[in-house]
Design an enzyme around this catalytic site. Structure first.
Site, PDB file in Angstrom:
ATOM      1  N   GLY A 130       0.768  -1.233   0.086  1.00 30.01           N
ATOM      2  CA  GLY A 130       0.026  -0.029  -0.079  1.00 30.01           C
ATOM      3  C   GLY A 130       0.888   1.163  -0.085  1.00 30.01           C
ATOM      4  O   GLY A 130       1.415   1.711  -0.864  1.00 30.01           O
ATOM      5  N   ASP A 239       1.751  12.551  -7.727  1.00 28.58           N
ATOM      6  CA  ASP A 239       2.069  14.193  -7.746  1.00 28.58           C
ATOM      7  C   ASP A 239       1.052  14.862  -8.423  1.00 28.58           C
ATOM      8  O   ASP A 239       0.124  15.837  -7.566  1.00 28.58           O
ATOM      9  CB  ASP A 239       3.361  14.464  -8.297  1.00 28.58           C
ATOM     10  CG  ASP A 239       4.528  14.006  -7.542  1.00 28.58           C
ATOM     11  OD1 ASP A 239       4.342  13.790  -6.257  1.00 28.58           O
ATOM     12  OD2 ASP A 239       5.830  14.184  -8.029  1.00 28.58           O
ATOM     13  N   ARG A 267     -31.357  27.090  12.911  1.00 29.95           N
ATOM     14  CA  ARG A 267     -31.912  26.362  14.105  1.00 29.95           C
ATOM     15  C   ARG A 267     -31.587  27.515  15.365  1.00 29.95           C
ATOM     16  O   ARG A 267     -30.423  28.101  15.420  1.00 29.95           O
ATOM     17  CB  ARG A 267     -30.857  25.231  14.333  1.00 29.95           C
ATOM     18  CG  ARG A 267     -30.950  24.686  15.622  1.00 29.95           C
ATOM     19  CD  ARG A 267     -31.999  23.646  15.647  1.00 29.95           C
ATOM     20  NE  ARG A 267     -31.855  22.615  16.833  1.00 29.95           N
ATOM     21  CZ  ARG A 267     -32.875  22.264  17.444  1.00 29.95           C
ATOM     22  NH1 ARG A 267     -34.145  22.192  16.858  1.00 29.95           N
ATOM     23  NH2 ARG A 267     -32.594  21.409  18.309  1.00 29.95           N
ATOM     24  N   GLY A 338     -25.987  18.882  15.376  1.00 28.46           N
ATOM     25  CA  GLY A 338     -26.389  18.148  16.635  1.00 28.46           C
ATOM     26  C   GLY A 338     -26.997  16.403  16.283  1.00 28.46           C
ATOM     27  O   GLY A 338     -26.179  16.092  15.536  1.00 28.46           O
ATOM     28  N   GLY A 339     -28.012  16.110  16.747  1.00 31.61           N
ATOM     29  CA  GLY A 339     -28.609  14.961  16.484  1.00 31.61           C
ATOM     30  C   GLY A 339     -28.723  14.534  14.906  1.00 31.61           C
ATOM     31  O   GLY A 339     -28.535  13.578  14.394  1.00 31.61           O
ATOM     32  N   GLU A 362      -4.123   8.096  -2.548  1.00 32.46           N
ATOM     33  CA  GLU A 362      -3.128   8.565  -3.198  1.00 32.46           C
ATOM     34  C   GLU A 362      -2.075   9.183  -2.112  1.00 32.46           C
ATOM     35  O   GLU A 362      -1.399  10.110  -2.409  1.00 32.46           O
ATOM     36  CB  GLU A 362      -3.821   9.844  -4.003  1.00 32.46           C
ATOM     37  CG  GLU A 362      -4.832   9.212  -4.933  1.00 32.46           C
ATOM     38  CD  GLU A 362      -4.879   9.909  -6.341  1.00 32.46           C
ATOM     39  OE1 GLU A 362      -3.821  10.839  -6.773  1.00 32.46           O
ATOM     40  OE2 GLU A 362      -5.844   9.562  -7.246  1.00 32.46           O
ATOM     41  N   THR A 364      -1.342   8.347   2.203  1.00 31.81           N
ATOM     42  CA  THR A 364      -2.070   8.755   3.367  1.00 31.81           C
ATOM     43  C   THR A 364      -1.531  10.106   3.924  1.00 31.81           C
ATOM     44  O   THR A 364      -0.407  10.407   3.348  1.00 31.81           O
ATOM     45  CB  THR A 364      -1.826   7.613   4.311  1.00 31.81           C
ATOM     46  OG1 THR A 364      -0.410   7.602   4.916  1.00 31.81           O
ATOM     47  CG2 THR A 364      -2.384   6.677   3.963  1.00 31.81           C
TER      48      THR A 364
HETATM   49  C1  FAD Z   1     -11.610   4.354  -1.913  1.00 33.88           C
HETATM   50  C2  FAD Z   1     -10.304   3.687  -2.307  1.00 33.88           C
HETATM   51  C3  FAD Z   1      -9.952   4.200  -3.587  1.00 33.88           C
HETATM   52  C4  FAD Z   1      -8.551   3.782  -3.863  1.00 33.88           C
HETATM   53  N1  FAD Z   1      -8.171   3.737  -5.323  1.00 33.88           N
HETATM   54  C5  FAD Z   1      -6.849   3.615  -5.865  1.00 33.88           C
HETATM   55  C6  FAD Z   1      -6.546   3.172  -6.940  1.00 33.88           C
HETATM   56  O1  FAD Z   1      -7.205   3.758  -7.934  1.00 33.88           O
HETATM   57  N2  FAD Z   1      -5.416   2.680  -7.412  1.00 33.88           N
HETATM   58  C7  FAD Z   1      -4.646   2.318  -6.450  1.00 33.88           C
HETATM   59  O2  FAD Z   1      -3.564   1.896  -6.601  1.00 33.88           O
HETATM   60  N3  FAD Z   1      -4.783   2.349  -5.140  1.00 33.88           N
HETATM   61  C8  FAD Z   1      -6.157   2.966  -4.742  1.00 33.88           C
HETATM   62  N4  FAD Z   1      -6.335   2.992  -3.459  1.00 33.88           N
HETATM   63  C9  FAD Z   1      -5.346   2.461  -2.418  1.00 33.88           C
HETATM   64  C10 FAD Z   1      -4.795   3.495  -1.450  1.00 33.88           C
HETATM   65  O3  FAD Z   1      -3.885   4.377  -2.174  1.00 33.88           O
HETATM   66  C11 FAD Z   1      -4.314   2.780  -0.138  1.00 33.88           C
HETATM   67  O4  FAD Z   1      -5.128   2.356   0.676  1.00 33.88           O
HETATM   68  C12 FAD Z   1      -3.073   3.850   0.601  1.00 33.88           C
HETATM   69  O5  FAD Z   1      -2.209   4.105  -0.319  1.00 33.88           O
HETATM   70  C13 FAD Z   1      -2.799   3.244   1.830  1.00 33.88           C
HETATM   71  O6  FAD Z   1      -2.408   1.870   1.525  1.00 33.88           O
HETATM   72  P1  FAD Z   1      -2.988   0.625   2.696  1.00 33.88           P
HETATM   73  O7  FAD Z   1      -4.318   0.822   2.450  1.00 33.88           O
HETATM   74  O8  FAD Z   1      -2.298  -0.670   2.083  1.00 33.88           O
HETATM   75  O9  FAD Z   1      -2.285   1.175   4.178  1.00 33.88           O
HETATM   76  P2  FAD Z   1      -1.088   0.724   4.757  1.00 33.88           P
HETATM   77  O10 FAD Z   1       0.177   1.404   3.752  1.00 33.88           O
HETATM   78  O11 FAD Z   1      -0.832  -0.583   5.151  1.00 33.88           O
HETATM   79  O12 FAD Z   1      -1.006   1.887   6.048  1.00 33.88           O
HETATM   80  C14 FAD Z   1      -1.703   1.607   7.135  1.00 33.88           C
HETATM   81  C15 FAD Z   1      -1.332   2.766   7.849  1.00 33.88           C
HETATM   82  O13 FAD Z   1       0.185   2.854   8.408  1.00 33.88           O
HETATM   83  C16 FAD Z   1       0.610   4.292   8.101  1.00 33.88           C
HETATM   84  N5  FAD Z   1       1.709   3.886   7.596  1.00 33.88           N
HETATM   85  C17 FAD Z   1       2.278   3.084   6.693  1.00 33.88           C
HETATM   86  N6  FAD Z   1       3.803   3.250   6.402  1.00 33.88           N
HETATM   87  C18 FAD Z   1       3.921   4.436   7.199  1.00 33.88           C
HETATM   88  C19 FAD Z   1       5.309   5.145   7.451  1.00 33.88           C
HETATM   89  N7  FAD Z   1       6.406   4.534   6.912  1.00 33.88           N
HETATM   90  N8  FAD Z   1       5.023   5.963   8.665  1.00 33.88           N
HETATM   91  C20 FAD Z   1       4.080   6.109   9.061  1.00 33.88           C
HETATM   92  N9  FAD Z   1       3.023   5.699   8.983  1.00 33.88           N
HETATM   93  C21 FAD Z   1       2.877   4.866   7.860  1.00 33.88           C
HETATM   94  C22 FAD Z   1      -0.439   4.678   6.867  1.00 33.88           C
HETATM   95  O14 FAD Z   1      -0.544   6.150   6.904  1.00 33.88           O
HETATM   96  C23 FAD Z   1      -1.697   4.192   7.282  1.00 33.88           C
HETATM   97  O15 FAD Z   1      -2.311   4.825   8.422  1.00 33.88           O
HETATM   98  C24 FAD Z   1      -7.533   3.104  -2.923  1.00 33.88           C
HETATM   99  C25 FAD Z   1      -8.137   3.164  -1.576  1.00 33.88           C
HETATM  100  C26 FAD Z   1      -9.325   3.514  -1.289  1.00 33.88           C
HETATM  101  C27 FAD Z   1      -9.948   3.180   0.043  1.00 33.88           C
END
Ligand code: FAD
Length: 380
Positions: A130, A239, A267, A338-339, A362, A364
């Site tokens: 991810g 980017d 309200r 509120g509620g 894109e 976190t």
């Molecule tokens: C609705 C949705 C649409 C998406 N669309 C696409 C898409 O079109 N194409 C695609 O390829 N992906 C897509 N994604 C995937 C998305 O980009 C990933 O979910 C995201 O990059 C995070 O990866 P992960 O879910 O594996 O979390 P993880 O990488 O497992 O991370 C879990 C937690 O650990 C934290 N973390 C991880 N490494 C570190 C670090 N080194 N330091 C501090 N904190 C860290 C993260 O910030 C997060 O809070 C989509 C996701 C969703 C939910």
């Protein structure tokens, strides 16, 4: 920097605002409940040229600059963040790798079709990769004039609707980012399997699906850039994509602000409207101020991109700031209701769910901070 909108930018924004209010807003809640998007809305968006907004004119697009694109995204997100993400993924990470790194032959083959509304998707994330995108395990093995792709991609926005998939894969037996490659793979390629659709908290109008590759043969001409460019292409696409997510977040945040003000004016408690209670007025002032500040960062990132200047740091800053400001705005909007803020009768309940993912996809917020710190670490 002067962010006064020019005539073209204003025209685009107003046109999209009208479309969003007339065609999307009346069905936004229904799409959320039904977990999908009607095909006729997609057709209307095709007719309106929405799918070619950010594409060069020579390939059938509208050739809009990044600021204009941001304004379009913002207007769509105000009414439906789910419809918005379908468009942002298509116009950025789903197509940018082809526009920037495809051979002329590939551009001519795919971009006009994408601009006309054959939807694009972006496949990087995997069950084990991810935030650490360089740890992907999907393989691309060269076999004569073809590559054979095997692996599993998850969370693919537009996965069920897409006609084209940008796929990042690696040479078998390698690790790290160097031996990764990017491909454009059309739907219908034998071995490309569209899997289950996720049942998400928000953005329910958009589809997010699993895409599997089982011995999918891709002609070598569909390699984007050179062998080994896969990670670089994915990062470059992200980017630009982050600027879109920044504007998407702003749109949701601004919708929260509007609803919060309307409700607080209407309200009454303790004999006067909530708006005239200093604590609530202060919350609304904070929402407006944070969103305005975040907006300047988003505009700056878009402006830098349009000027052909480096914008990676500013795109990460804009995405971080806008998504976090919008998240706080959504939280305050629910609180002010509120509620009722907790009930589906008012749209802030949906905005609160929709905005949450802007801090996740894109990259976190934690990853944006890593990117920003990496840039700053080199500056002083
Ligand atoms: C609705 C949705 C649409 C998406 N669309 C696409 C898409 O079109 N194409 C695609 O390829 N992906 C897509 N994604 C995937 C998305 O980009 C990933 O979910 C995201 O990059 C995070 O990866 P992960 O879910 O594996 O979390 P993880 O990488 O497992 O991370 C879990 C937690 O650990 C934290 N973390 C991880 N490494 C570190 C670090 N080194 N330091 C501090 N904190 C860290 C993260 O910030 C997060 O809070 C989509 C996701 C969703 C939910």
């Amino acid at each position: 920097m002067d962010f006064t909108l020019n005539e073209n930018q204003t025209m685009f924004r107003d046109m999209v605002r009208d479309f969003a209010r007339q065609e999307i807003a009346p069905i936004a809640q229904q799409m959320d409940e039904e977990n999908g998007m009607p095909a006729d809305l997609v057709e209307k968006m095709k007719e309106g040229g929405f799918f070619g907004i950010a594409f060069p004119e020579q390939y059938g697009g509208l050739g809009a600059d990044t600021i204009t694109y941001g304004l379009v995204v913002e207007e769509l997100a105000k009414v439906s963040a789910g419809v918005c993400v379908m468009l942002t993924v298509h116009n950025s990470v789903g197509s940018y790798p082809v526009a920037m790194f495809g051979s002329e032959e590939i551009k001519q083959e795919f971009l006009p079709r994408m601009a006309a509304g054959e939807i694009a998707a972006f496949c990087v994330t995997e069950p084990g990769a991810g935030s650490d995108a360089a740890s992907i395990t999907t393989t691309a093995r060269r076999d004569g004039d073809e590559y054979i792709l095997n692996g599993n991609k998850i969370f693919v926005t537009n996965g069920q609707r897409a006609a084209f998939f940008v796929v990042i894969a690696r040479t078998p037996g390698t690790t790290g980012h160097k031996d990764t490659h990017a491909f454009i793979v059309p739907r219908g390629t034998p071995g490309l399997i569209v899997g289950k659709k996720e049942d998400k908290m928000g953005l329910r109008a958009s589809d997010t699906a699993v895409i599997d590759f089982e011995d999918a043969r891709v002609p070598a001409v569909q390699l984007l850039g050179n062998e080994g460019d896969g990670f670089k292409i994915a990062m470059a696409a992200l980017d630009g994509g982050r600027i879109g997510i920044a504007f998407q977040s702003l749109g949701i945040g601004e919708a929260c602000l509007e609803e919060a003000v309307k409700y607080a004016n209407m309200r009454e408690q303790f004999g006067k409207p909530l708006m005239r209670q200093p604590v609530i007025g202060g919350m609304i002032a904070d929402m407006g101020t944070e969103l305005e500040a975040a907006r300047l960062l988003a505009l700056q990132a878009a402006w830098l991109k349009d000027q052909g200047k480096p914008y990676s740091k500013q795109a990460a800053m804009a995405k971080l700031m806008c998504s976090e400001a919008a998240w706080r705005a959504a939280d305050k909007a629910v609180q002010i209701h509120g509620g009722y803020g907790y009930c589906k009768e008012y749209p802030v309940e949906r905005y609160y769910r929709d905005v949450r993912v802007t801090r996740i996809y894109e990259g976190t917020s934690e990853i944006q901070r890593l990117v920003i710190a990496r840039h700053l670490g080199r500056e002083f």
